[in-house]
Design a protein around this motif. Structure first.
Motif, PDB file in Angstrom:
ATOM      1  N   SER A 120      38.209  51.777 -11.908  1.00 33.00           N
ATOM      2  CA  SER A 120      39.531  51.332 -11.922  1.00 33.00           C
ATOM      3  C   SER A 120      39.674  50.552 -11.136  1.00 33.00           C
ATOM      4  O   SER A 120      40.148  49.425 -10.813  1.00 33.00           O
ATOM      5  N   TYR A 147      49.972  50.454  -9.835  1.00 35.47           N
ATOM      6  CA  TYR A 147      49.875  50.273 -11.355  1.00 35.47           C
ATOM      7  C   TYR A 147      47.885  50.907 -11.424  1.00 35.47           C
ATOM      8  O   TYR A 147      48.366  51.817 -13.016  1.00 35.47           O
ATOM      9  N   ASP A 207      43.993  56.285 -18.874  1.00 38.71           N
ATOM     10  CA  ASP A 207      42.909  55.261 -18.604  1.00 38.71           C
ATOM     11  C   ASP A 207      41.834  55.926 -19.001  1.00 38.71           C
ATOM     12  O   ASP A 207      41.459  56.798 -18.236  1.00 38.71           O
ATOM     13  N   SER A 227      48.353  57.461 -16.955  1.00 39.29           N
ATOM     14  CA  SER A 227      48.674  57.303 -18.579  1.00 39.29           C
ATOM     15  C   SER A 227      47.261  57.823 -19.357  1.00 39.29           C
ATOM     16  O   SER A 227      47.632  57.638 -20.642  1.00 39.29           O
ATOM     17  N   ASN A 267      47.884  53.835 -14.542  1.00 41.84           N
ATOM     18  CA  ASN A 267      47.319  53.478 -15.483  1.00 41.84           C
ATOM     19  C   ASN A 267      46.356  54.845 -15.911  1.00 41.84           C
ATOM     20  O   ASN A 267      45.885  55.936 -17.396  1.00 41.84           O
ATOM     21  N   TRP A 268      45.698  55.272 -14.544  1.00 37.38           N
ATOM     22  CA  TRP A 268      45.062  56.813 -14.600  1.00 37.38           C
ATOM     23  C   TRP A 268      46.406  57.728 -15.206  1.00 37.38           C
ATOM     24  O   TRP A 268      45.533  58.695 -15.858  1.00 37.38           O
TER      25      TRP A 268
END
Length: 205
Positions: A187, A171, A180, A178, A175-176
């Motif tokens: 993170s 996850y 982040d 997408s 996130n990275w």
């Protein structure tokens, strides 16, 4: 006297050709995208014929699969290094996430390509040969050690705890991917801290 461990010249040339095909392919996949990259483009850049390409790989998908396997092996190596070197589960997870972030940041676009193309190919975690199963087995070593040291709760099953760790890691990567805005290193380190606390035995009092 000849070296018994030395690879025969013919075999070395084969290894060099295979390595060149993978290196050239990875560069083209990043520059052009996996879909638009043709075998013709790969053979031209690698300075080989198409029959030579097919002597080593059945398709460009097979080249990509080998690149993803190599990435998986790197991450599994980081897990095992963390298990061998860490003093606690929190320390091991911090080491793992830090090494993973450093690995990704060395070649971010290449790693991004493999993650995007490879997410759908993780496979059935119940199949011994799947990529997910291999990742789960490595993470289970970390969980088992934490349970032995009693900084991972015994209340829940190893399988569930492995799912939480692998899921948290993936996850963080999603996130990275997408976009982040936080730095990947921060993170993933934050993810490591959260996971260590989530898996710890409940405190009394």
């Amino acid at each position: 006297m000849s070296d018994p461990n030395r690879i025969p010249l013919r075999e070395q040339k084969k290894l060099d050709t295979r390595r060149r095909i993978k290196e050239v392919s990875s560069q083209l996949f990043v520059q052009r995208g996996f879909g638009p990259t043709t075998i013709d483009a790969i053979t031209e850049a690698a300075q080989i014929s198409k029959p030579t390409f097919f002597n080593y790989f059945a398709s460009k998908q097979q080249v990509l699969a080998e690149l993803m396997t190599r990435m998986d092996e790197e991450f599994i190596r980081y897990i095992r290094q963390a298990v061998a070197q860490g003093d606690s589960t929190a320390d091991r997870l911090s080491r793992l996430m830090s090494q993973a972030a450093e690995h990704i940041q060395k070649r971010p676009e290449y790693t991004r390509l493999l993650l995007v193309e490879g997410m759908s190919d993780l496979g059935d975690p119940n199949s011994d040969d799947s990529r997910m199963a291999r990742l789960n087995r490595a993470m289970a070593e970390l969980v088992e050690l934490g349970r032995q040291q009693q900084d991972i709760s015994l209340r829940f099953s190893v399988d569930l705890q492995v799912q939480i760790l692998v899921g948290g890691f993936l996850y963080g990567l999603l996130n990275w991917l997408s976009g982040d805005p936080r730095k990947l290193q921060h993170s993933l380190e934050e993810t490591a801290q959260f996971l260590a606390e989530a898996l710890a035995p409940p405190t009394i009092g």
